[in-house]
Design a protein around this motif. Structure first.
Motif, mmCIF file in Angstrom:
data_model
loop_
_atom_site.group_PDB
_atom_site.id
_atom_site.type_symbol
_atom_site.label_atom_id
_atom_site.label_comp_id
_atom_site.label_asym_id
_atom_site.label_seq_id
_atom_site.Cartn_x
_atom_site.Cartn_y
_atom_site.Cartn_z
ATOM 1 N N SER A 32 0.840 -1.190 0.000
ATOM 2 C CA SER A 32 0.000 0.000 0.000
ATOM 3 C C SER A 32 0.872 1.236 0.000
ATOM 4 O O SER A 32 2.001 1.200 0.469
ATOM 5 C CB SER A 32 -0.900 0.005 1.229
ATOM 6 O OG SER A 32 -1.460 1.280 1.432
ATOM 7 N N PRO A 33 0.371 2.397 -0.511
ATOM 8 C CA PRO A 33 1.146 3.621 -0.410
ATOM 9 C C PRO A 33 1.511 3.958 1.023
ATOM 10 O O PRO A 33 2.512 4.597 1.274
ATOM 11 C CB PRO A 33 0.207 4.681 -0.995
ATOM 12 C CG PRO A 33 -0.711 3.931 -1.896
ATOM 13 C CD PRO A 33 -0.875 2.579 -1.253
ATOM 14 N N LEU A 34 0.711 3.509 1.990
ATOM 15 C CA LEU A 34 1.044 3.817 3.367
ATOM 16 C C LEU A 34 1.167 2.561 4.218
ATOM 17 O O LEU A 34 2.205 2.259 4.767
ATOM 18 C CB LEU A 34 -0.008 4.750 3.978
ATOM 19 C CG LEU A 34 0.427 5.346 5.320
ATOM 20 C CD1 LEU A 34 1.616 6.268 5.130
ATOM 21 C CD2 LEU A 34 -0.706 6.100 5.968
ATOM 22 N N PHE A 164 8.472 11.988 -3.909
ATOM 23 C CA PHE A 164 7.599 12.641 -2.929
ATOM 24 C C PHE A 164 6.747 13.722 -3.577
ATOM 25 O O PHE A 164 7.241 14.613 -4.256
ATOM 26 C CB PHE A 164 8.400 13.251 -1.776
ATOM 27 C CG PHE A 164 7.505 13.732 -0.674
ATOM 28 C CD1 PHE A 164 7.118 12.866 0.335
ATOM 29 C CD2 PHE A 164 7.001 15.020 -0.683
ATOM 30 C CE1 PHE A 164 6.248 13.287 1.327
ATOM 31 C CE2 PHE A 164 6.140 15.446 0.298
ATOM 32 C CZ PHE A 164 5.764 14.582 1.315
ATOM 33 N N ASN A 165 5.444 13.636 -3.314
ATOM 34 C CA ASN A 165 4.501 14.679 -3.716
ATOM 35 C C ASN A 165 3.463 14.834 -2.619
ATOM 36 O O ASN A 165 3.013 13.852 -2.036
ATOM 37 C CB ASN A 165 3.799 14.313 -5.030
ATOM 38 C CG ASN A 165 4.726 14.378 -6.222
ATOM 39 O OD1 ASN A 165 5.162 15.455 -6.607
ATOM 40 N ND2 ASN A 165 5.047 13.232 -6.792
ATOM 41 N N PRO A 192 3.458 10.809 17.167
ATOM 42 C CA PRO A 192 3.254 12.135 16.583
ATOM 43 C C PRO A 192 3.831 12.224 15.171
ATOM 44 O O PRO A 192 4.925 11.735 14.897
ATOM 45 C CB PRO A 192 4.015 13.053 17.541
ATOM 46 C CG PRO A 192 5.115 12.200 18.080
ATOM 47 C CD PRO A 192 4.594 10.785 18.114
ATOM 48 N N MET A 193 3.074 12.859 14.294
ATOM 49 C CA MET A 193 3.554 13.216 12.962
ATOM 50 C C MET A 193 3.531 14.739 12.861
ATOM 51 O O MET A 193 2.508 15.365 13.154
ATOM 52 C CB MET A 193 2.687 12.596 11.865
ATOM 53 C CG MET A 193 2.843 11.107 11.708
ATOM 54 S SD MET A 193 1.936 10.513 10.237
ATOM 55 C CE MET A 193 2.531 8.827 10.137
ATOM 56 N N PHE A 194 4.637 15.315 12.442
ATOM 57 C CA PHE A 194 4.817 16.763 12.452
ATOM 58 C C PHE A 194 4.730 17.333 11.035
ATOM 59 O O PHE A 194 5.311 16.773 10.100
ATOM 60 C CB PHE A 194 6.175 17.116 13.047
ATOM 61 C CG PHE A 194 6.327 16.770 14.502
ATOM 62 C CD1 PHE A 194 6.181 17.732 15.475
ATOM 63 C CD2 PHE A 194 6.615 15.465 14.896
ATOM 64 C CE1 PHE A 194 6.317 17.413 16.827
ATOM 65 C CE2 PHE A 194 6.754 15.137 16.229
ATOM 66 C CZ PHE A 194 6.598 16.115 17.200
ATOM 67 N N PHE A 195 4.064 18.478 10.912
ATOM 68 C CA PHE A 195 4.012 19.165 9.620
ATOM 69 C C PHE A 195 5.333 19.860 9.303
ATOM 70 O O PHE A 195 5.645 20.072 8.132
ATOM 71 C CB PHE A 195 2.884 20.199 9.617
ATOM 72 C CG PHE A 195 1.514 19.586 9.477
ATOM 73 C CD1 PHE A 195 0.936 19.413 8.223
ATOM 74 C CD2 PHE A 195 0.797 19.192 10.587
ATOM 75 C CE1 PHE A 195 -0.322 18.855 8.084
ATOM 76 C CE2 PHE A 195 -0.463 18.632 10.467
ATOM 77 C CZ PHE A 195 -1.023 18.455 9.209
ATOM 78 N N VAL A 223 5.992 10.882 5.229
ATOM 79 C CA VAL A 223 4.891 10.371 4.398
ATOM 80 C C VAL A 223 4.021 11.554 3.994
ATOM 81 O O VAL A 223 3.979 12.577 4.698
ATOM 82 C CB VAL A 223 4.032 9.325 5.148
ATOM 83 C CG1 VAL A 223 4.844 8.102 5.502
ATOM 84 C CG2 VAL A 223 3.400 9.939 6.400
ATOM 85 N N PRO A 224 3.299 11.464 2.884
ATOM 86 C CA PRO A 224 2.398 12.547 2.487
ATOM 87 C C PRO A 224 1.118 12.528 3.316
ATOM 88 O O PRO A 224 0.560 11.461 3.612
ATOM 89 C CB PRO A 224 2.094 12.248 1.009
ATOM 90 C CG PRO A 224 3.063 11.187 0.598
ATOM 91 C CD PRO A 224 3.422 10.435 1.836
ATOM 92 N N LEU A 225 0.650 13.706 3.683
ATOM 93 C CA LEU A 225 -0.639 13.834 4.364
ATOM 94 C C LEU A 225 -1.740 13.158 3.566
ATOM 95 O O LEU A 225 -2.604 12.474 4.129
ATOM 96 C CB LEU A 225 -0.968 15.318 4.558
ATOM 97 C CG LEU A 225 -2.391 15.646 5.038
ATOM 98 C CD1 LEU A 225 -2.635 15.118 6.439
ATOM 99 C CD2 LEU A 225 -2.641 17.154 4.964
#
Length: 260
Positions: A32-34, A164-165, A192-195, A223-225
């Motif tokens: 999967s992409p994620l 990455f996009n 946590p995932m940080f912007f 990873v992309p949002l």
């Protein structure tokens, strides 16, 4: 009829202060992409909205809160169009957009404003229009400096930076079991995932002070949002249940200073 956003309230205290490396490694699935192929049960829209609710983002709206919309080509048929509204991760990027608009269309620019809204609300509105091409769609606008950081991380991890996009989200892994860096929130450990990569680095500095013998094993992942939101919608995995999104510190500071 165009829906209006409800202005977001003050959202503070998103992350805790206790850091540790999760001793349980939660593997990524390669298909999967994620996370992998879609299992039996995924998060509901309400559950996803609740998870995304504390995350402020910014849109351009009129005085009534209706988002500024652009008409763009849609599909292979050149006559097909879609209505798209921009969702900015950075308030500064949204302000620059309005300033550029002022140079092209001063009258329109004077009638709009930059409005903080909940990412959860944006997601819900986007999902409601998923099967109707005539409904409003949303395009997430990343911070270019964070995209550059994401591509640098990809390259450091042996992957092509051109892969990455999207809007980058940064997290960390490390320790003997290559576990995810977690924070204590109440009685649970969350991932946590940080912007902003700089915000993650600030947390790693704190972690280094707490566990200096483990910091050398830590690596940053990205990873992309957009891929995460799709995984929320389609996948059922322990990893997803434990993720929280950490807004940029500059966004939280703006809300502290300006929200009643």
């Amino acid at each position: 009829m165009m829906k209006s956003f409800v202005r977001i309230g003050l959202v503070l205290g998103v992350i805790g202060s206790h850091l540790l490396l999760n001793p349980v490694s939660l593997p990524w699935k390669a298909s999967s992409p994620l996370l992998g192929t879609a299992p039996v049960q995924a998060l509901t829209i309400d559950e996803i909205k609740a998870k995304l609710g504390p995350v402020p983002v910014f849109t351009i709206t009129d005085a009534n809160g209706a988002p500024l919309v652009a008409t763009v080509p849609a599909g292979q048929n050149s006559s097909d169009t879609a209505s798209v509204a921009g969702v900015f991760i950075s308030r500064q990027d949204a302000l620059k957009f309005v300033e550029n608009l002022r140079n092209r269309n001063p009258e329109l620019a004077n009638s709009v404003r930059v409005t903080p809204v909940s990412l959860g609300e944006v997601y819900q509105m986007n999902e409601q229009g998923r099967n109707n091409p005539d409904d409003l769609q949303f395009a997430y606008v990343p911070v270019q400096a964070q995209v550059d950081s994401a591509r640098a991380v990809m390259e450091q991890n042996g992957r092509s930076p051109n892969e990455f996009n999207g809007v980058p989200l940064f997290m960390a892994k490390g320790g003997p079991d290559d576990g995810y860096l977690t924070i204590q929130r109440g009685e649970e450990q969350v991932i946590p995932m940080f912007f902003y990569k700089e915000d993650l680095q600030g947390m790693l500095t704190q972690f280094q002070q707490q566990q200096p013998d483990l910091i050398s094993s830590v690596t940053i992942q990205v990873v992309p949002l957009e891929a995460l939101l799709e995984a929320f919608r389609t996948d059922d995995h322990q990893f997803l249940d434990r993720i929280i999104l950490v807004p940029p510190r500059e966004t939280l500071q703006y809300l502290r200073d300006n929200q009643p």
